[in-house]
Design a protein around this motif. Structure first.
Motif, PDB file in Angstrom:
ATOM      1  N   PHE A  32       0.446  -1.053  -0.430  1.00 36.94           N
ATOM      2  CA  PHE A  32       0.033  -0.062   0.198  1.00 36.94           C
ATOM      3  C   PHE A  32       0.918   1.184   0.080  1.00 36.94           C
ATOM      4  O   PHE A  32       0.625   2.489  -0.874  1.00 36.94           O
ATOM      5  CB  PHE A  32      -1.185   0.184   0.958  1.00 36.94           C
ATOM      6  N   LYS A  33       2.072   1.215   0.641  1.00 36.60           N
ATOM      7  CA  LYS A  33       2.906   2.598   0.647  1.00 36.60           C
ATOM      8  C   LYS A  33       3.137   3.065  -1.460  1.00 36.60           C
ATOM      9  O   LYS A  33       3.301   3.907  -1.010  1.00 36.60           O
ATOM     10  CB  LYS A  33       4.038   1.965   1.576  1.00 36.60           C
ATOM     11  N   MET A  34       4.192   1.795  -1.802  1.00 33.48           N
ATOM     12  CA  MET A  34       4.389   1.474  -2.698  1.00 33.48           C
ATOM     13  C   MET A  34       3.315   2.398  -3.870  1.00 33.48           C
ATOM     14  O   MET A  34       3.011   3.117  -4.508  1.00 33.48           O
ATOM     15  CB  MET A  34       4.473   0.513  -3.293  1.00 33.48           C
ATOM     16  N   ILE A  35       1.816   1.782  -3.619  1.00 34.40           N
ATOM     17  CA  ILE A  35       0.778   1.969  -4.223  1.00 34.40           C
ATOM     18  C   ILE A  35       0.559   3.569  -3.973  1.00 34.40           C
ATOM     19  O   ILE A  35       0.309   4.515  -5.552  1.00 34.40           O
ATOM     20  CB  ILE A  35      -0.423   1.361  -4.294  1.00 34.40           C
ATOM     21  N   ALA A  36       0.489   4.638  -2.533  1.00 33.30           N
ATOM     22  CA  ALA A  36      -0.195   5.350  -2.154  1.00 33.30           C
ATOM     23  C   ALA A  36       1.077   6.345  -2.907  1.00 33.30           C
ATOM     24  O   ALA A  36       0.533   7.242  -3.416  1.00 33.30           O
ATOM     25  CB  ALA A  36       0.221   5.787  -1.033  1.00 33.30           C
ATOM     26  N   ASP A  37       2.676   5.815  -3.076  1.00 29.95           N
ATOM     27  CA  ASP A  37       3.527   6.887  -3.850  1.00 29.95           C
ATOM     28  C   ASP A  37       2.948   7.134  -4.852  1.00 29.95           C
ATOM     29  O   ASP A  37       3.476   8.381  -5.714  1.00 29.95           O
ATOM     30  CB  ASP A  37       4.518   6.345  -3.281  1.00 29.95           C
ATOM     31  N   LEU A  38       2.834   6.312  -5.987  1.00 27.30           N
ATOM     32  CA  LEU A  38       3.050   5.845  -7.196  1.00 27.30           C
ATOM     33  C   LEU A  38       1.707   7.106  -7.941  1.00 27.30           C
ATOM     34  O   LEU A  38       1.724   7.670  -8.155  1.00 27.30           O
ATOM     35  CB  LEU A  38       2.613   4.479  -7.767  1.00 27.30           C
ATOM     36  N   ALA A  39       0.391   6.776  -6.976  1.00 25.96           N
ATOM     37  CA  ALA A  39      -0.746   7.097  -7.156  1.00 25.96           C
ATOM     38  C   ALA A  39      -0.597   8.929  -6.989  1.00 25.96           C
ATOM     39  O   ALA A  39      -1.027   9.867  -7.409  1.00 25.96           O
ATOM     40  CB  ALA A  39      -1.864   6.896  -6.275  1.00 25.96           C
ATOM     41  N   ALA A  40       0.579   8.768  -5.736  1.00 27.89           N
ATOM     42  CA  ALA A  40       0.358  10.630  -5.961  1.00 27.89           C
ATOM     43  C   ALA A  40       1.038  11.281  -6.608  1.00 27.89           C
ATOM     44  O   ALA A  40       1.246  12.182  -7.453  1.00 27.89           O
ATOM     45  CB  ALA A  40       1.555  11.357  -4.453  1.00 27.89           C
ATOM     46  N   GLU A  41       2.041  10.650  -6.760  1.00 28.37           N
ATOM     47  CA  GLU A  41       2.685  11.267  -8.002  1.00 28.37           C
ATOM     48  C   GLU A  41       2.393  10.705  -9.737  1.00 28.37           C
ATOM     49  O   GLU A  41       2.290  12.256 -10.765  1.00 28.37           O
ATOM     50  CB  GLU A  41       4.133  10.105  -8.604  1.00 28.37           C
ATOM     51  N   CYS A  42       0.946  10.295  -9.866  1.00 24.74           N
ATOM     52  CA  CYS A  42       0.711  10.110 -11.432  1.00 24.74           C
ATOM     53  C   CYS A  42      -0.214  10.694 -11.798  1.00 24.74           C
ATOM     54  O   CYS A  42      -0.837  11.219 -10.349  1.00 24.74           O
ATOM     55  CB  CYS A  42      -0.124   8.367 -11.089  1.00 24.74           C
ATOM     56  N   ARG A  43      -0.470  11.376 -12.749  1.00 23.22           N
ATOM     57  CA  ARG A  43      -0.899  12.641 -13.495  1.00 23.22           C
ATOM     58  C   ARG A  43      -1.858  11.818 -14.077  1.00 23.22           C
ATOM     59  O   ARG A  43      -3.309  12.810 -15.205  1.00 23.22           O
ATOM     60  CB  ARG A  43      -0.089  13.940 -14.159  1.00 23.22           C
ATOM     61  N   MET A  44      -1.993  10.731 -14.670  1.00 20.42           N
ATOM     62  CA  MET A  44      -2.737   9.856 -15.305  1.00 20.42           C
ATOM     63  C   MET A  44      -3.756   8.902 -14.701  1.00 20.42           C
ATOM     64  O   MET A  44      -3.155   9.038 -13.334  1.00 20.42           O
ATOM     65  CB  MET A  44      -2.086   9.460 -17.046  1.00 20.42           C
ATOM     66  N   PRO A  45      -5.330   8.282 -15.113  1.00 24.64           N
ATOM     67  CA  PRO A  45      -5.233   7.746 -15.042  1.00 24.64           C
ATOM     68  C   PRO A  45      -4.550   6.439 -14.285  1.00 24.64           C
ATOM     69  O   PRO A  45      -3.991   5.981 -15.535  1.00 24.64           O
ATOM     70  CB  PRO A  45      -6.384   7.405 -15.359  1.00 24.64           C
ATOM     71  N   LEU A  46      -5.166   5.751 -13.273  1.00 22.13           N
ATOM     72  CA  LEU A  46      -3.415   4.430 -12.744  1.00 22.13           C
ATOM     73  C   LEU A  46      -4.319   3.168 -12.766  1.00 22.13           C
ATOM     74  O   LEU A  46      -5.806   3.171 -12.212  1.00 22.13           O
ATOM     75  CB  LEU A  46      -2.926   4.874 -11.056  1.00 22.13           C
ATOM     76  N   ALA A  47      -4.067   2.328 -12.958  1.00 23.19           N
ATOM     77  CA  ALA A  47      -4.931   1.065 -12.318  1.00 23.19           C
ATOM     78  C   ALA A  47      -3.238   0.165 -12.830  1.00 23.19           C
ATOM     79  O   ALA A  47      -2.454   0.095 -12.488  1.00 23.19           O
ATOM     80  CB  ALA A  47      -5.341   0.277 -13.513  1.00 23.19           C
ATOM     81  N   TYR A  48      -3.936  -0.132 -11.348  1.00 18.32           N
ATOM     82  CA  TYR A  48      -2.622  -1.558  -9.693  1.00 18.32           C
ATOM     83  C   TYR A  48      -3.676  -2.619  -9.824  1.00 18.32           C
ATOM     84  O   TYR A  48      -4.216  -3.393  -9.768  1.00 18.32           O
ATOM     85  CB  TYR A  48      -2.899  -0.320  -8.723  1.00 18.32           C
ATOM     86  N   GLY A  49      -2.422  -3.587  -9.694  1.00 20.23           N
ATOM     87  CA  GLY A  49      -2.549  -5.026  -9.741  1.00 20.23           C
ATOM     88  C   GLY A  49      -1.284  -5.585  -8.928  1.00 20.23           C
ATOM     89  O   GLY A  49      -1.127  -5.395  -9.007  1.00 20.23           O
ATOM     90  N   GLY A  50      -1.752  -6.699  -8.227  1.00 20.75           N
ATOM     91  CA  GLY A  50      -0.921  -7.839  -7.754  1.00 20.75           C
ATOM     92  C   GLY A  50      -1.394  -7.799  -6.054  1.00 20.75           C
ATOM     93  O   GLY A  50      -1.579  -6.638  -5.552  1.00 20.75           O
ATOM     94  N   GLY A  51      -2.274  -8.929  -5.859  1.00 21.62           N
ATOM     95  CA  GLY A  51      -1.955  -9.481  -5.140  1.00 21.62           C
ATOM     96  C   GLY A  51      -3.609  -8.772  -4.168  1.00 21.62           C
ATOM     97  O   GLY A  51      -3.828  -9.215  -2.748  1.00 21.62           O
TER      98      GLY A  51
END
Length: 264
Positions: free
Chosen positions: A63-82
């Motif tokens: 969740f920390k990695m996902i939060a970091d990615l989402a905070a940086e991302c300026r386009m729609p983001l899809a996440y998969g894994g686990g």
């Protein structure tokens, strides 16, 4: 108006960005956050990030990695894994991610698709099917756990079931084409397009912008996803984050959609 999407797919392994060939031989290509920053500048349509360790190792999402990615991302983001529960999906959406991609958990327990859709909305539930030809070569089968487990399930029936259970999108990932950069499995893509009404994204095999065009010409409004195409440059696969500019993208889509209309 709906239009085709061109989507970089980033694989995360041991916290780093990697690229695989046939789901094996992962090559380190950089830092995920840096890649997201570059794709921001290139005004990417959408971004897909898949943690390829989580399901295989039985871990919950990072969740920390996902939060970091989402905070940086300026386009729609899809996440998969686990992702194994609707609560995890809800938590990920709460971090600023637009879509959650579920794969093996949706196959083990298809009711997860409905529970997740009830929690976060169908439009945010993506079902990923990793697909390979059967040993005889006359059928397609769904694999899980980074292509180490063959479920023997038919991807077309799986996709139809996922659609009925409330999925908002299907991602088809061709194992045999992964990392080869020799073109998509268009036979698989067109066969699936004929079976389901959901938005569909195809992954595995794109080696050039022309390959994206061929997919759109064959399937129309579709997500054209790629990994190697957007992180490698040239025959020696030098690491270079790249993406077509707006003019290139508009021209490619216009020509491909015209071809699609002419073909039907």
């Amino acid at each position: 108006m709906l239009r085709p999407r061109i989507i970089p797919c980033l694989l995360v392994h041991n916290g780093g960005l990697v690229k695989t060939v046939e789901f094996k031989d992962s090559k380190y290509v950089g830092d995920p956050i840096n890649a997201v920053k570059i794709f921001n500048e290139k005004e990417t349509d959408e971004l897909m990030v898949v943690d390829i360790d989580a399901t295989k190792n039985g871990c919950e999402p990072n969740f920390k990695m996902i939060a970091d990615l989402a905070a940086e991302c300026r386009m729609p983001l899809a996440y998969g894994g686990g992702i194994k529960t609707a609560a995890q999906a809800k938590r990920i959406i709460g971090l600023g991610v637009e879509k959650v991609a579920i794969s093996s958990a949706a196959i083990t327990d298809p009711s997860l698709i409905t529970r997740a859709a009830d929690e976060i909305g169908s439009q945010s539930v993506v079902v990923v099917l990793d697909i390979n030809k059967s040993a005889s070569g006359d059928a397609y089968e769904v694999w899980t756990h980074n292509a180490t487990r063959n479920t023997k399930l038919c991807p077309f029936k799986m996709a139809e079931e996922a659609q009925a259970l409330g999925a908002g999108e299907i991602v088809l990932n061709s194992i045999a084409h992964d990392g080869k950069m020799k073109g998509y499995d268009l036979a698989l893509a067109t066969a699936m397009r004929a079976r389901i009404d959901l938005p569909m994204t195809i992954l595995g095999g794109a080696g050039s912008l022309a390959d994206l065009g061929k997919l759109i010409a064959a399937c129309g409004i579709v997500g054209a996803a790629a990994g190697s195409l957007f992180v490698f440059k040239g025959p020696f696969r030098a690491v270079l984050i790249n993406y077509p500019n707006q003019q290139q993208k508009d021209d490619l889509i216009r020509v491909a959609l015209h071809a699609n209309t002419s073909n039907h």
